[in-house]
Write a protein that holds these residues in place. Structure first.
Motif, PDB file in Angstrom:
ATOM      1  N   TYR A  92      11.517   5.322   2.816  1.00  0.00           N
ATOM      2  CA  TYR A  92      11.970   4.006   2.346  1.00  0.00           C
ATOM      3  C   TYR A  92      11.005   3.450   1.306  1.00  0.00           C
ATOM      4  CZ  TYR A  92      13.057  -0.984   2.316  1.00  0.00           C
ATOM      5  OH  TYR A  92      13.368  -2.259   1.916  1.00  0.00           O
ATOM      6  N   LEU A  93       9.708   3.556   1.573  1.00  0.00           N
ATOM      7  CA  LEU A  93       8.713   3.036   0.633  1.00  0.00           C
ATOM      8  C   LEU A  93       8.779   3.769  -0.700  1.00  0.00           C
ATOM      9  CD1 LEU A  93       5.762   2.573   3.141  1.00  0.00           C
ATOM     10  CD2 LEU A  93       7.115   0.767   2.064  1.00  0.00           C
ATOM     11  N   LYS A  94       9.041   5.062  -0.642  1.00  0.00           N
ATOM     12  CA  LYS A  94       9.178   5.828  -1.888  1.00  0.00           C
ATOM     13  C   LYS A  94      10.389   5.354  -2.680  1.00  0.00           C
ATOM     14  CE  LYS A  94       9.396  10.582  -3.648  1.00  0.00           C
ATOM     15  NZ  LYS A  94       9.416  12.022  -3.271  1.00  0.00           N
ATOM     16  N   SER A  95      11.488   5.091  -1.980  1.00  0.00           N
ATOM     17  CA  SER A  95      12.694   4.620  -2.675  1.00  0.00           C
ATOM     18  C   SER A  95      12.478   3.244  -3.284  1.00  0.00           C
ATOM     19  CB  SER A  95      13.882   4.590  -1.714  1.00  0.00           C
ATOM     20  OG  SER A  95      13.751   3.549  -0.748  1.00  0.00           O
ATOM     21  N   ARG A  96      11.729   2.421  -2.607  1.00  0.00           N
ATOM     22  CA  ARG A  96      11.426   1.089  -3.141  1.00  0.00           C
ATOM     23  C   ARG A  96      10.508   1.200  -4.360  1.00  0.00           C
ATOM     24  NH1 ARG A  96      13.801  -3.195  -2.762  1.00  0.00           N
ATOM     25  NH2 ARG A  96      12.249  -4.642  -1.930  1.00  0.00           N
ATOM     26  N   ALA A  97       9.509   2.070  -4.263  1.00  0.00           N
ATOM     27  CA  ALA A  97       8.566   2.233  -5.371  1.00  0.00           C
ATOM     28  C   ALA A  97       9.271   2.707  -6.636  1.00  0.00           C
ATOM     29  CB  ALA A  97       7.470   3.216  -4.971  1.00  0.00           C
ATOM     30  N   LEU A 118       0.832  -1.206   0.000  1.00  0.00           N
ATOM     31  CA  LEU A 118       0.000   0.000   0.000  1.00  0.00           C
ATOM     32  C   LEU A 118       0.865   1.254   0.000  1.00  0.00           C
ATOM     33  CD1 LEU A 118      -2.712  -1.084   2.593  1.00  0.00           C
ATOM     34  CD2 LEU A 118      -3.052  -0.776   0.133  1.00  0.00           C
ATOM     35  N   GLY A 119       1.923   1.252   0.820  1.00  0.00           N
ATOM     36  CA  GLY A 119       2.794   2.428   0.884  1.00  0.00           C
ATOM     37  C   GLY A 119       3.516   2.694  -0.424  1.00  0.00           C
ATOM     38  N   MET A 120       3.956   1.648  -1.087  1.00  0.00           N
ATOM     39  CA  MET A 120       4.626   1.831  -2.378  1.00  0.00           C
ATOM     40  C   MET A 120       3.658   2.306  -3.453  1.00  0.00           C
ATOM     41  SD  MET A 120       7.485  -1.185  -2.724  1.00  0.00           S
ATOM     42  CE  MET A 120       6.868  -2.451  -1.631  1.00  0.00           C
ATOM     43  N   LYS A 158       6.241  -7.902  -5.720  1.00  0.00           N
ATOM     44  CA  LYS A 158       7.561  -8.548  -5.741  1.00  0.00           C
ATOM     45  C   LYS A 158       8.521  -7.870  -4.761  1.00  0.00           C
ATOM     46  CE  LYS A 158       7.226  -9.919 -10.621  1.00  0.00           C
ATOM     47  NZ  LYS A 158       7.783  -9.700 -11.980  1.00  0.00           N
ATOM     48  N   LEU A 159       8.500  -6.554  -4.720  1.00  0.00           N
ATOM     49  CA  LEU A 159       9.397  -5.816  -3.829  1.00  0.00           C
ATOM     50  C   LEU A 159       9.012  -6.028  -2.367  1.00  0.00           C
ATOM     51  CD1 LEU A 159       9.545  -2.516  -5.898  1.00  0.00           C
ATOM     52  CD2 LEU A 159      11.417  -4.169  -5.628  1.00  0.00           C
ATOM     53  N   ALA A 160       7.714  -5.988  -2.081  1.00  0.00           N
ATOM     54  CA  ALA A 160       7.258  -6.157  -0.697  1.00  0.00           C
ATOM     55  C   ALA A 160       7.605  -7.543  -0.172  1.00  0.00           C
ATOM     56  CB  ALA A 160       5.755  -5.915  -0.616  1.00  0.00           C
ATOM     57  N   PHE A 161       7.388  -8.563  -0.990  1.00  0.00           N
ATOM     58  CA  PHE A 161       7.638  -9.919  -0.517  1.00  0.00           C
ATOM     59  C   PHE A 161       9.128 -10.264  -0.516  1.00  0.00           C
ATOM     60  CE2 PHE A 161       3.119 -10.105  -1.076  1.00  0.00           C
ATOM     61  CZ  PHE A 161       2.705 -10.953  -0.057  1.00  0.00           C
ATOM     62  N   ALA A 162       9.926  -9.569  -1.307  1.00  0.00           N
ATOM     63  CA  ALA A 162      11.374  -9.706  -1.159  1.00  0.00           C
ATOM     64  C   ALA A 162      11.804  -9.195   0.217  1.00  0.00           C
ATOM     65  CB  ALA A 162      12.098  -8.941  -2.264  1.00  0.00           C
ATOM     66  N   GLY A 205       1.607   7.261  -6.930  1.00  0.00           N
ATOM     67  CA  GLY A 205       0.563   8.167  -7.396  1.00  0.00           C
ATOM     68  C   GLY A 205      -0.682   7.456  -7.895  1.00  0.00           C
ATOM     69  N   GLU A 206      -1.442   8.142  -8.714  1.00  0.00           N
ATOM     70  CA  GLU A 206      -2.727   7.625  -9.161  1.00  0.00           C
ATOM     71  C   GLU A 206      -2.580   6.272  -9.854  1.00  0.00           C
ATOM     72  OE1 GLU A 206      -6.523   8.967 -12.009  1.00  0.00           O
ATOM     73  OE2 GLU A 206      -4.832  10.326 -11.635  1.00  0.00           O
ATOM     74  N   LEU A 207      -3.483   5.355  -9.491  1.00  0.00           N
ATOM     75  CA  LEU A 207      -3.431   4.022 -10.072  1.00  0.00           C
ATOM     76  C   LEU A 207      -3.880   4.038 -11.529  1.00  0.00           C
ATOM     77  CD1 LEU A 207      -4.966   1.771  -7.269  1.00  0.00           C
ATOM     78  CD2 LEU A 207      -2.735   1.431  -8.319  1.00  0.00           C
TER      79      LEU A 207
END
Length: 601
Positions: free
Chosen positions: A346-351, A292-294, A318-322, A299-301
Motif C-alpha cells: 500500500y505504501l509503495k502504491s501511495r508513493a 517513512l514507508g513512502m 500530503k499523502l500521509a496526512f490525507a 528510494g534514495e533521498l
C-alpha cells in the motif's frame, strides 16, 4: 549553518542520565531527581509538574499527556495513554441543538476528561521509585514562591488580557496581577495552584507511609475528590467562547471518576535498521510511519538541504496526512485500518503518486480496498485559507484573534537513565488561554474536543467516551528489540513533519542529535488543521529563512508556494539516546525560542 554541520550547542554525552525538555527549569528539575537517585520516570514526572507552572500557555494539570516508555527490565516500548475522552453528555445531537457546526476552540464545550495528571501519577506509581512529595516539590516551590515569567507566557497573557478582563474574570484575577499583564522576567506566583498541590500532598500522605498507597490516594483526590468536585461545580457556569456565545460545560465529576489511563502497544514500522514506535490510530502518530514507508519506497533521498528533498518530503506528507483525515480516530474502524495503511504494498502504491509538481489535492488512499471518506467540511470553501495565513497562525502561539481565540501549543520531555529506562512524553492542553481559571484550583480545563468532527460516521466523529484524535505524538526508536532513542516536539499538526526531518537528519544523513535538531526545517500546511477553524493552504510549504534563495526558487518552480519563515522558527525537538553496548547516553534540545535545554552527565 546547520545544513553544513554547524550546531548551536554540543550534543551532550555521559553515562549517568540525560533530561531534555522545552523549558530549562523543567530539565533542571528532572536532572535534580536523577541526582537524588530517582529513575527516568521519577525525573519525567518532576519535569512535567514543573512545566505546568512555567509553561502554562502550553500545558496545564488538566491537560493531556501521551507517553511512550520502555523499562530496563522490559525494553519493549509501550504507550501510557494520558488522553482523556469526551464526556458522557458530549453528543453530536447536543451540538446540533446549540446550532454549532464545529466545536469551539475555547470554552467549556471543548473540555474532555483531564488525562495528564492521571497519566503522570500512574507512571510514578507503576515505574517510579520516589514519593509524590519529592517529584512535586519543584513545581510547588515555583507556584508558591514565584518564578521568572517566560517571554512566551507574558506575550500570551498580554494577547488575551482583554478577554480575561471582559469575560473571564477569574482568569484575570490570577494572570493579571494588579490588573496589568505581567512582563517577561517578572516574578509570578500561582497561590491557588500551590494550594491545590499542597492539599493533594496532604491527602496523599494521609494514606500512610506506603509510596504506592500515597500516589493512589492522590489519584483518588484528583478524579473523585476535591478536584473533581470543583470541576463538576464549575461546569454549571456559563462561559463565553469563540462562538461569540456563553455555554455551560458538558464535563462532570462522574466523567472523571469513570476514567483511568491505560497501557497499550505501540504502532511501529521497521525502517533503516531501527523500529520507529508511535501511539496508535487514536493519535496522529502513525502519520510519521506512513511518511517513512513512502519515502523508503521512493528510494534514495535527494541531497540534504535541496529543493528536491523538500519537494519529495512535502508531497509524501500530503499523502500521509490525507490518510490521517480519512482513517485515524478512536474507533474500531481506525484500528482495523492501521495494518493495511502500514502494508508495504500500500505504501509503495501511495508513493507512486508523488510527481514532479506540487499537488493541491487532498488524496486519501483505498487502504485494504476501503473507500476513503473525508469530512464534508473539507470540500467546502471555508476549509481553504489564503496563502500564508495558516503558516502565520501555526507559528505564533501568542496572537489573539478578534473572537478571543489564541492558539495554544505543546511541551515535550525526554529522559534516559543509567539503568536503561527511557521515556518520551508530549504534555499539552489546558492552556491558560483555553478556559477560565477555576478559582478554587488555580488551573483551567482543556479544549481537546475541538478536534472531533460533528459530522456523523467518521473515524473521528464525536461520541461520548471517545478520545479525540490528538496531534500529540511522542516517539521512540528501538534497535534489535532494545529502546535506544526518545524524541518529540510541540507543534500541533507539524509534530510528525518536524520529527520526520529529525529522523532523516539523524538516521539517514548521520548527523548527531543536536545537529539533527538544529538543521533548517520546513513543513506543509496542505493538511487540514486539527484545531478550529480547520483550514488548510494546499500549496504552501513553510521554510526557514536559512535556506539559500535557490531552494525557494526551486520549490516555486515545482508549483509550491514557499512561505519564508524566521531563520530559527520551525520545530522544538528534543531527544535523548542510549547505546546499549557501551552505556553512553546522549541528548540534544531545541535552541529555537531560547528556552529548551538538555542536561546530563
Amino acid at each position: 549553518m546547520a545544513i553544513d554541520g554547524f550546531t548551536t550547542r554540543p550534543e551532550l554525552a555521559g553515562t549517568f542520565g540525560m533530561v531534555a525538555s522545552t523549558h530549562y527549569l523543567a530539565t533542571a528539575a528532572g536532572m535534580a531527581i536523577l541526582e537524588r537517585g530517582g529513575n527516568a520516570f521519577d525525573a519525567a514526572v518532576a519535569a512535567a509538574f514543573t512545566l505546568h507552572v512555567v509553561e502554562p500557555h502550553l500545558n496545564g494539570p488538566a491537560g493531556d499527556a501521551p507517553i511512550i516508555l520502555a523499562t530496563a527490565a522490559d525494553p519493549v516500548p509501550r504507550v501510557l495513554c494520558g488522553q482523556g475522552p469526551a464526556p458522557a453528555a458530549a453528543t453530536v445531537e447536543r451540538f446540533e441543538e446549540l446550532g454549532l457546526d464545529l466545536i469551539p476552540g475555547t470554552g467549556q464545550l471543548a473540555a474532555v476528561v483531564p488525562g495528564a495528571m492521571g497519566a503522570w501519577l500512574t507512571l510514578l506509581r507503576d515505574h517510579g521509585t520516589l514519593p509524590l512529595r519529592d517529584v512535586i516539590e519543584f513545581a510547588l516551590g515555583y507556584a508558591e514562591h514565584g518564578h521568572p515569567l517566560a517571554a512566551g507566557v507574558a506575550r500570551t497573557i498580554g494577547a488575551v488580557a482583554e478577554q480575561f478582563r471582559t469575560h473571564w474574570t477569574d482568569s484575570a484575577a490570577q494572570w493579571l496581577p494588579g490588573g496589568q499583564a505581567p512582563v517577561a522576567g517578572q516574578m509570578l506566583a500561582l497561590p491557588a495552584l500551590a494550594a491545590t498541590y499542597r492539599r493533594l500532598l496532604s491527602e496523599a500522605e494521609a494514606a500512610g507511609s506506603d509510596r504506592e498507597a500515597q500516589i493512589e490516594a492522590a489519584y483518588q483526590a484528583w478524579y473523585q475528590g476535591f478536584v473533581a468536585e470543583a470541576i463538576d461545580a464549575f461546569g454549571a457556569h456559563e462561559v463565553m467562547d469563540e462562538s461569540g456565545r456563553a455555554h455551560r460545560g458538558l464535563l462532570s465529576g462522574a466523567d472523571l471518576a469513570a476514567w483511568r489511563p491505560g497501557y497499550e502497544p505501540t504502532a511501529s514500522l521497521d525502517w533503516h535498521g531501527v523500529t520507529v514506535h508511535k501511539a496508535g490510530a487514536w493519535s496522529q502518530g502513525p502519520a510519521l510511519l506512513l511518511q517513512l514507508g513512502m519515502l523508503e519506497a521512493l528510494g534514495e533521498l535527494p541531497p540534504h538541504g535541496s529543493a528536491e528533498r523538500i519537494h519529495r518530503v512535502t508531497e509524501v506528507a500530503k499523502l500521509a496526512f490525507a490518510d490521517r483525515e480519512a482513517y485515524f480516530g478512536d474507533s474500531p474502524e481506525a484500528f482495523a485500518a492501521l495494518p493495511d495503511l502500514l502494508d508495504p504494498a500500500y505504501l509503495k502504491s501511495r508513493a507512486a503518486l508523488v510527481g514532479e509538481s506540487a499537488s493541491a489535492e487532498l488524496r486519501p488512499g483505498s487502504a485494504g480496498g476501503r473507500t476513503p471518506r473525508l469530512a464534508a467540511f473539507l470540500d467546502s470553501p471555508a476549509a481553504l485559507a489564503d496563502s500564508g495565513s495558516v503558516a502565520d497562525a501555526m507559528v505564533s502561539v501568542e496572537k489573539a484573534e478578534a473572537n478571543g481565540r489564541t492558539r495554544g501549543d505543546t511541551c515535550h520531555i525526554d529522559v534516559v537513565d543509567r539503568w536503561g529506562n527511557i521515556v518520551s512524553a508530549t504534555p499539552s492542553g489546558a492552556w491558560l488561554q483555553s478556559n477560565p481559571t477555576i478559582p478554587e484550583l488555580g488551573f483551567c480545563l482543556g479544549t481537546r474536543a475541538q478536534m472531533f468532527w460533528l459530522e456523523r460516521g467518521l473515524p473521528n466523529s464525536l461520541a461520548p467516551g471517545k478520545r479525540p484524535r490528538t496531534t500529540l505524538s511522542p516517539s521512540m526508536l528501538t534497535r534489535d528489540g532494545v529502546a535506544v532513542t526518545a524524541f518529540g516536539t510541540p507543534g500541533g499538526d507539524q509534530q510528525d513533519q518536524w520529527q520526520l526531518l529529525f529522523l532523516l537528519n539523524h538516521v539517514v544523513d548521520g548527523l548527531d542529535l543536536q545537529a539533527s535538531i538544529d538543521a533548517p526545517a520546513w513543513h506543509s500546511t496542505a493538511l487540514p488543521n486539527s484545531f478550529t477553524p480547520r483550514t488548510r493552504a494546499p500549496l504552501d510549504v513553510v521554510v526557514e529563512g536559512r535556506f539559500p534563495q535557490e531552494v525557494f526558487d526551486g520549490l516555486r518552480g515545482r508549483g509550491h508556494i514557499p512561505v519564508r519563515s524566521g531563520p530559527w522558527s520551525l520545530g522544538r525537538i528534543s531527544a535523548v539516546s542510549r547505546d546499549p553496548g557501551t552505556g553512553v547516553l546522549r541528548a540534544g534540545a531545541n535552541p529555537r525560542g531560547m528556552q529548551g535545554y538538555a542536561a546530563g552527565r
